[in-house]
Design an enzyme around this catalytic site. Structure first.
Site, PDB file in Angstrom:
ATOM      1  CE  LYS A  55      41.681  33.467  18.980  1.00 46.11           C
ATOM      2  NZ  LYS A  55      40.519  33.240  19.859  1.00 46.11           N
ATOM      3  CB  SER A 310      42.712  40.119  14.817  1.00 51.39           C
ATOM      4  OG  SER A 310      42.119  39.652  13.617  1.00 51.39           O
TER       5      SER A 310
END
Length: 417
Positions: A55, A310
């Site tokens: 992110k 992720s």
């Protein structure tokens, strides 16, 4: 909006921009998964960023693109975890004030990490019981104070920042990539990968993976329109949204090769396996791409496969729930309402004659009621093999202990357990 598609030149600019804060993450072979699926399985370790998720890429790229007036006014975002930490880190690095809204139920660890990364530049506001509550409050605050909202996924600059993952994969891979598996929450990362691979490696198949309890992208693609789900299972919090982005939906519906879901329990077993066998700590969303490989075992045989890991922002307090969900999925943990005869020795008989030699009682709730012949108890039993269940139930019925099997009664299960 529907015509937007990331340009490779913008993704390459983003790659230069984010080098200030985002290191190139490793692309490493998983010996265990490669052997299990007779293929070359590579892990793109996005969990190894300083903020422990990809992110930071999109957040920093977006904030860096703002004009001087926007930077002076400051930014606002809403997030339950990884996006908040990415925004906080970016704002601290660039010296920009940020107000970050998080649900009041956000685990303390995530709130503290956000404050740590943001330092003096970030104010954390805990608002509402859900992400939607928090997001609505953030948008209202943003509008009243003329600040810039940093969306977690539905923004071109966010998508272009996340797309840099794809550039790195292609630069690091020694051989052509046949498959890329990517977790889908709002769809920012998947959209970015679609753009890069369509241009530079069009033969690569991009597979999106969602939690079974939050199939917002799969549902939207199936219906042909961006659809908001009324209810979702929020356990895989990094990939559970009620509605995906409009930019991301339009990209994914056209360019994903497939969009699939994985049961939350299976993801939990993957988390445990990665920790116990590979010494890799992942959050639930980070395990989605590896959890789905069973469904593609025939297709990926002999192929070069990339699974994007992720993130790793997992709270240790969730370990018990992760183990519980894994056991339930594996059909090794079973809950019953057991009707115990109100006579001395009933429990002893249950343990000695009803339970199998390797069965273990892990949950027991019982309250004696002397006015009744039988009194119910809620009993959780862990088995060593799924095949032990049918004989256990038969012994319970034959000896008049059986009341209800509640694993397959979700309303009763949630109420009692």
């Amino acid at each position: 909006m529907s015509s937007y598609f990331p340009k490779l030149e913008d993704v390459r600019k983003a790659a230069i921009t984010i080098r200030q804060v985002a290191d190139i993450t490793p692309l490493t072979q998983s010996i265990r998964y490669s052997k299990a699926y007779d293929s070359n399985v590579l892990l793109k370790r996005e969990d190894l960023h300083r903020v422990r998720s990809y992110k930071i890429r999109g957040a920093f790229n977006k904030i860096s693109s703002l004009n001087s007036e926007q930077l002076v006014n400051g930014v606002v975002c809403a997030s339950a975890g990884n996006h908040a930490q990415g925004v906080a880190f970016a704002c601290n690095h660039l010296g920009i004030n940020a107000t970050i809204y998080m649900p009041s139920v956000t685990p303390k660890q995530k709130v503290e990490q956000t404050k740590l990364f943001g330092g003096e530049w970030v104010t954390v506001v805990l608002e509402g019981d859900t992400f939607d509550d928090s997001s609505n409050a953030a948008m209202e605050f943003c509008s009243k104070n003329k600040k810039t909202f940093i969306h977690p996924f539905d923004d071109p600059k966010i998508i272009e920042g996340q797309a840099t993952v794809g550039l790195e994969i292609l630069e690091q891979a020694k051989d052509p990539i046949d498959y890329v598996f990517v977790a889908v929450g709002g769809g920012g990362l998947a959209s970015g990968l679609c753009a890069v691979f369509k241009t530079l490696s069009p033969q690569t198949k991009i597979i999106g993976v969602e939690p079974e309890g939050a199939p917002s992208m799969k549902t939207s693609i199936k219906k042909g329109e961006n659809t908001k789900l009324e209810h979702i299972d929020k356990f895989i919090d990094g990939a559970s949204v009620k509605r995906v982005g409009d930019f991301t939906f339009n990209i994914c519906k056209e360019h994903l090769h497939d969009m699939v879901t994985v049961p939350e329990g299976k993801v939990c077993q993957t988390i445990l396996d990665l920790y116990n066998r590979d010494a890799i700590v992942v959050e639930p969303a980070g395990a989605l791409t590896l959890s789905v490989l069973d469904d593609y075992k025939d297709e990926i045989k002999g192929k070069n496969v990339v699974c994007v890991v992720s993130g790793s922002n997992n709270d240790i307090t969730r370990t018990a729930e992760i183990k519980e969900r894994a056991l339930l999925y594996g059909k090794l943990k079973h809950y019953f309402i057991v009707r115990f005869p109100q006579r001395p020795g009933a429990l002893k008989q249950f343990v000695a004659e009803i339970l199998g030699p390797n069965d273990d009682i892990t949950h027991f709730e019982y309250s004696k009621k002397s006015s009744k012949e039988n009194a119910p108890a809620v009993v959780g039993i862990e088995l060593t093999s799924p095949e032990d269940l049918a004989p256990l139930i038969k012994r319970m019925k034959d000896n008049n202990f059986f009341g209800e099997y509640i694993n397959d009664k979700p309303d009763l299960f949630q109420y009692l357990i």
